[in-house]
Design a protein around this motif. Structure first.
Motif, PDB file in Angstrom:
ATOM      1  N   LEU A  78       0.833  -1.206   0.000  1.00  0.00           N
ATOM      2  CA  LEU A  78       0.000   0.000   0.000  1.00  0.00           C
ATOM      3  C   LEU A  78       0.865   1.252   0.000  1.00  0.00           C
ATOM      4  N   MET A  79       1.935   1.238   0.786  1.00  0.00           N
ATOM      5  CA  MET A  79       2.828   2.391   0.848  1.00  0.00           C
ATOM      6  C   MET A  79       3.513   2.617  -0.497  1.00  0.00           C
ATOM      7  N   SER A  80       4.005   1.528  -1.118  1.00  0.00           N
ATOM      8  CA  SER A  80       4.691   1.663  -2.400  1.00  0.00           C
ATOM      9  C   SER A  80       3.758   2.169  -3.495  1.00  0.00           C
ATOM     10  N   LEU A  81       2.476   1.806  -3.400  1.00  0.00           N
ATOM     11  CA  LEU A  81       1.499   2.232  -4.405  1.00  0.00           C
ATOM     12  C   LEU A  81       0.911   3.610  -4.105  1.00  0.00           C
ATOM     13  N   GLY A  82       1.269   4.190  -2.962  1.00  0.00           N
ATOM     14  CA  GLY A  82       0.728   5.494  -2.581  1.00  0.00           C
ATOM     15  C   GLY A  82      -0.701   5.435  -2.094  1.00  0.00           C
ATOM     16  N   LEU A  83      -1.143   4.266  -1.613  1.00  0.00           N
ATOM     17  CA  LEU A  83      -2.539   4.079  -1.195  1.00  0.00           C
ATOM     18  C   LEU A  83      -2.703   3.943   0.323  1.00  0.00           C
ATOM     19  N   LEU A  84      -1.613   3.969   1.078  1.00  0.00           N
ATOM     20  CA  LEU A  84      -1.685   3.621   2.497  1.00  0.00           C
ATOM     21  C   LEU A  84      -2.618   4.546   3.274  1.00  0.00           C
ATOM     22  N   LEU A 126      15.852  -3.187  -5.763  1.00  0.00           N
ATOM     23  CA  LEU A 126      15.928  -3.355  -7.215  1.00  0.00           C
ATOM     24  C   LEU A 126      14.686  -2.773  -7.887  1.00  0.00           C
ATOM     25  N   ALA A 127      13.517  -3.114  -7.362  1.00  0.00           N
ATOM     26  CA  ALA A 127      12.279  -2.595  -7.951  1.00  0.00           C
ATOM     27  C   ALA A 127      12.160  -1.089  -7.755  1.00  0.00           C
ATOM     28  N   SER A 128      12.559  -0.602  -6.587  1.00  0.00           N
ATOM     29  CA  SER A 128      12.408   0.824  -6.302  1.00  0.00           C
ATOM     30  C   SER A 128      13.405   1.675  -7.064  1.00  0.00           C
ATOM     31  N   ARG A 129      14.535   1.074  -7.483  1.00  0.00           N
ATOM     32  CA  ARG A 129      15.492   1.801  -8.326  1.00  0.00           C
ATOM     33  C   ARG A 129      15.257   1.510  -9.813  1.00  0.00           C
ATOM     34  N   GLU A 130      14.145   0.830 -10.109  1.00  0.00           N
ATOM     35  CA  GLU A 130      13.767   0.476 -11.485  1.00  0.00           C
ATOM     36  C   GLU A 130      14.835  -0.360 -12.173  1.00  0.00           C
ATOM     37  N   LEU A 131      15.445  -1.246 -11.410  1.00  0.00           N
ATOM     38  CA  LEU A 131      16.481  -2.140 -11.939  1.00  0.00           C
ATOM     39  C   LEU A 131      15.884  -3.509 -12.221  1.00  0.00           C
ATOM     40  N   ASN A 219       6.700   3.934  -8.269  1.00  0.00           N
ATOM     41  CA  ASN A 219       7.004   3.852  -9.701  1.00  0.00           C
ATOM     42  C   ASN A 219       6.187   2.696 -10.270  1.00  0.00           C
ATOM     43  N   ASP A 220       6.334   2.433 -11.544  1.00  0.00           N
ATOM     44  CA  ASP A 220       5.530   1.381 -12.187  1.00  0.00           C
ATOM     45  C   ASP A 220       6.294   0.076 -12.339  1.00  0.00           C
ATOM     46  N   THR A 221       7.397  -0.086 -11.602  1.00  0.00           N
ATOM     47  CA  THR A 221       8.193  -1.306 -11.707  1.00  0.00           C
ATOM     48  C   THR A 221       7.687  -2.344 -10.718  1.00  0.00           C
ATOM     49  N   VAL A 222       7.414  -3.534 -11.205  1.00  0.00           N
ATOM     50  CA  VAL A 222       7.077  -4.667 -10.338  1.00  0.00           C
ATOM     51  C   VAL A 222       7.915  -5.852 -10.799  1.00  0.00           C
ATOM     52  N   ASN A 223       8.939  -6.175 -10.033  1.00  0.00           N
ATOM     53  CA  ASN A 223       9.790  -7.328 -10.331  1.00  0.00           C
ATOM     54  C   ASN A 223       9.198  -8.589  -9.718  1.00  0.00           C
ATOM     55  N   THR A 224       9.918  -9.699  -9.823  1.00  0.00           N
ATOM     56  CA  THR A 224       9.353 -10.995  -9.438  1.00  0.00           C
ATOM     57  C   THR A 224      10.251 -11.741  -8.465  1.00  0.00           C
ATOM     58  N   LEU A 225       9.642 -12.223  -7.387  1.00  0.00           N
ATOM     59  CA  LEU A 225      10.263 -13.224  -6.523  1.00  0.00           C
ATOM     60  C   LEU A 225       9.648 -14.562  -6.892  1.00  0.00           C
ATOM     61  N   ARG A 226      10.473 -15.460  -7.415  1.00  0.00           N
ATOM     62  CA  ARG A 226       9.984 -16.776  -7.846  1.00  0.00           C
ATOM     63  C   ARG A 226      10.420 -17.825  -6.827  1.00  0.00           C
TER      64      ARG A 226
END
Length: 803
Positions: A78-84, A126-131, A219-226
């Protein structure tokens, strides 16, 4: 998403999922419904991120780790999406307690401590730096274990974190792969004169990936934990008829770190490691094929990171695929593999560097053994005549009847890094010196970091909001901007506000302690915190010895001036680590002794909180006044609790070990309490062999009284455990030099107590620690990995929108 849209979506999801109206929902149902809404909010970004990486043929990093400790994800997402703020206020307006909804979520039980939390911090960054970076691990059914104390003893219970499902994960059935164990592998000549491996009688297991979106901050980056789970393929069903055979398969992803004190446990560990490594490497290669690029260029698009030695089999598994499935030559395969692989070493303790019995690997992973054997043979051949033979023999992968996994990691990768400056220097000069002679260019340092988003913004909202008010909000994206707080070191209004924020957190923790333990603590006391894995080298026992000294001092002189203190412990001991469990029992019995002694009258309290995990850490860390970082110098690779506590304004009591050295450099000698043997002094004792715990004991009546308390009945109910502890210090000569460091430790603790009474001085120290903590953000650590090791660059996910 507007408030009205959220309420409508929430109402519909509660109806559809639970056949009830929103007004009658419980916190459990609300959590699931809100989780579904949040996942839907980032689903498009998740898809777009993956597509952008594919279309751009983006070079990506893959972080292989046996542990991940994400913590609860609802508030974080929620915090990362700005919805908290919107969601919290709306839930409260609807008549529900938002905190109750958050507490429904189970911590993902995928790790033990710093290693797993570091991996999760890195994914967040990584996701927050858009990496472009992804995690690869195991989806444990029960994780480590749920810790309970029964009569002061640690008892391990299954941590069934998945019993209510996991709202964040997506099962990707279509991306399952097969992992092969056992059987017989032999080399058969082909028509063109080459040798091709042929496998017979293998056991085939199916690895199913479960993906979790890692949401970048604003940001619009969503990486993956597999994470991989195990199943029996339909074609193999007939081979697993008995309950025992079925259980052996299920055990593969049942628990983290199965007991390795027996043969079966060690085999399960080895099998776990190959299972998630093989599944992950296969998954990477399959994705690479979608790029329509030749396999000979895979190293231009893929970077694989080995987090500690557990994923070391990444190296021979990648070789297997390149050799057996793509028919590349050994030389070409080896060149590609080494250029893709990088390795982080997390320990200088030889016993913690993994070694596997040769016969176990040969029997259960025959193709891996063949490849490791050939890597070892070529290593020796290529170095013979260039370096002394004894150096070559010391650095071989196969030595006697054991396979040394750290040696495999270093030989098979292009980068080996330590996790603090001191640690990296010790790797080069002592622990891995032979390898540094061979490959000096491969060694580098990457000091660990933490994500302030969770450990300050999320866990400590009173302080985070105060920082916003004082210096603005830019620090939330650039943590080093917190240094602007240094402009307020003499501002009494700001200093008092910082103390009030701390007091608010202490009141909340005191309430939690009373609720969960029935121990009432005074929020105006010093909250002295040691939270980390229970291990002899981390020296929780030294902390306990000081507590006993304080207790005896107060008993002898009840009228003495004594600054009230609450000692707070959080730690799990490995199930087979009996000495660590003895220390837990001793701490709990000392706590019972002190907490119920009327003469002490609340001036001392000892609290050991059960089942330490990320969520519990989020309660403790904002309330801490003192951070105990007291491992023997040269033993802690880095530490990250030191950084979390520092960022929340706790003052560090530290040996010059791990990242404590860099924390001292950041805050200055006057804002940290340092003590104890130095690296040079520790190694001098090792070289000269002249340390005598008995001599120290004989000459110091205070130490005699403290140690005797473990065996003379002063501490009740620890006859066996007390004797084990006493013997470890005297009969076995105090391996981690507690007795040598005891007096200086007590001295800095006395100074700390006096400084705490000077509120303006303490407030200023606290503010400076927070102000200087930004450099320890994992954002910057990950950026250094990205630039120096992985060679990955940020992806502009907004490019299409602008065009």
């Amino acid at each position: 998403m507007t408030r009205e849209e959220f309420i409508e979506d929430l109402r519909n999801r509660v109806r559809e999922s639970f056949a009830m109206e929103l007004e009658t929902a419980t916190p459990n149902e609300l959590f699931v419904a809100i989780g579904q809404i949040v996942r839907a909010c980032y689903a498009k970004s998740w898809h777009n991120t993956r597509q952008r990486y594919l279309v751009n043929k983006q070079r990506q990093s893959y972080y292989f780790s046996i542990e991940f400790l994400p913590g609860r994800m609802l508030k974080s997402n929620l915090m990362s999406l700005g919805l908290l703020d919107m969601v919290r206020s709306t839930v409260e307006e609807l008549g529900f307690e938002f905190e109750e909804v958050l507490n429904v979520e189970n911590d993902m039980a995928l790790g033990n401590g710093g290693l797993g939390r570091l991996a999760s911090c890195f994914l967040d960054c990584l996701a927050s730096r858009e990496l472009p970076g992804n995690g690869n691990g195991i989806r444990y059914d029960y994780g480590l274990f749920k810790q309970q104390f029964v009569d002061g003893y640690q008892v391990e219970l299954p941590d069934a974190w998945l019993k209510s499902g996991n709202v964040w994960e997506v099962r990707r059935e279509s991306e399952a792969v097969e992992v092969r164990f056992g059987g017989n592998v032999y080399m058969q000549p082909t028509k063109d004169g080459k040798l091709k491996p042929v496998a017979e009688n293998e056991r085939i297991l199916r690895a199913i990936p479960y993906d979790t979106g890692v949401v970048g901050y604003h940001n619009d980056t969503v990486n993956t934990l597999r994470l991989w789970s195990v199943e029996v393929p339909e074609s193999e069903e007939g081979k697993y008829r008995s309950i025992e055979e079925r259980r052996m398969v299920e055990d593969l992803t049942a628990v983290l770190y199965p007991d390795d004190s027996n043969e079966q446990g060690r085999l399960t560990r080895l099998s776990q490691e190959y299972f998630f490594v093989s599944a992950g490497i296969q998954s990477i290669v399959r994705y690479y094929k979608k790029l329509k690029m030749p396999i000979s260029r895979i190293n231009e698009y893929v970077a694989i990171h080995i987090n500690d030695t557990h994923p070391a089999l990444c190296i021979p598994e990648m070789m297997r695929i390149l050799l057996d499935e793509f028919d590349l030559s050994w030389e070409k395969s080896w060149g590609l593999t080494v250029s893709m692989m990088s390795y982080t070493n997390h320990t200088i303790m030889q016993e913690a560097l993994e070694k596997w019995p040769l016969q176990m690997v040969k029997y259960h992973l025959p193709r891996m053994f063949q490849i490791i054997e050939e890597i070892d043979r070529r290593f020796v051949t290529n170095l013979t005549g260039l370096y002394p033979d004894d150096l070559i023999q010391r650095t071989r992968i196969i030595q006697g009847d054991q396979i040394h996994m750290a040696n495999l990691c270093i030989i098979g990768s292009h980068s080996t890094n330590g996790v603090a400056k001191l640690h990296s220097d010790l790797l080069k000069s002592v622990v891995l010196h032979d390898f540094y002679v061979l490959y000096p260019e491969r060694f580098n340092n990457k000091t660990n970091g933490i994500t302030q988003r969770r450990w300050l913004q999320q866990a400590n909202e009173p302080l985070a909001n105060l920082i916003d008010k004082t210096i603005g909000t830019s620090w939330r994206k650039e943590p080093t901007d917190m240094e602007r707080l240094m402009n307020y070191c003499e501002d009494n209004e700001v200093l008092v506000a910082f103390e009030q924020a701390k007091q608010q957190n202490k009141l909340a923790l005191a309430k939690y302690i009373e609720k969960t333990t029935n121990i009432k603590v005074q929020p105006n006391a010093i909250f002295d915190v040691q939270i980390k894995r229970l291990h002899a080298y981390k020296r929780q026992l030294l902390n306990l010895m000081h507590i006993l000294k304080c207790y005896f001092d107060l008993k002898d002189n009840p009228e003495m001036d004594f600054v009230p203190r609450v000692w707070i412990f959080g730690a799990k001991a490995a199930p087979s680590y009996t000495y660590a469990k003895a220390i837990i029992k001793a701490i709990n019995e000392v706590a019972n002794l002190i907490n119920h002694d009327p003469i002490i009258n609340d001036r001392m309290k000892v609290v050991f909180l059960e089942n330490y995990n990320v969520s519990l850490a989020e309660r403790i860390i904002p309330a801490a006044d003192v951070s105990e970082q007291i491992s023997l110098a040269t033993k802690e690779a880095s530490g990250t609790s030191n950084m979390k506590l520092m960022s929340n304004g706790a003052i560090t009591v530290a040996t010059m070990d791990g990242a404590n050295v860099e924390i001292r450099a950041a805050v200055g000698d006057e804002n940290i309490y340092t003590f104890g043997l130095t690296e040079e002094e520790v190694y001098r004792y090792y070289e000269q062999g002249n340390y005598s715990a008995q001599a120290i004991y004989d000459q110091d009546p205070v130490i005699q009284r403290v140690l005797n308390a473990f065996v003379d009945g002063t501490i009740p109910n620890i006859q066996r455990e007390g004797q084990e502890i006493f013997d470890s210090l005297l009969r076995y000569n105090d391996e981690f030099f507690l007795l040598k460091d005891f007096v200086p430790y007590c001295q800095v603790q006395a100074k700390l107590s006096q400084d705490y009474l000077n509120r303006e001085k303490w407030q200023k120290m606290s503010l400076i620690n927070t102000a200087k903590s930004g450099i320890f953000s994992a954002d910057y650590t990950v950026q250094r990995y990205a630039d120096d090791i992985w060679q990955i660059a940020p992806v502009d996910l907004h490019k299409e929108k602008r065009n």
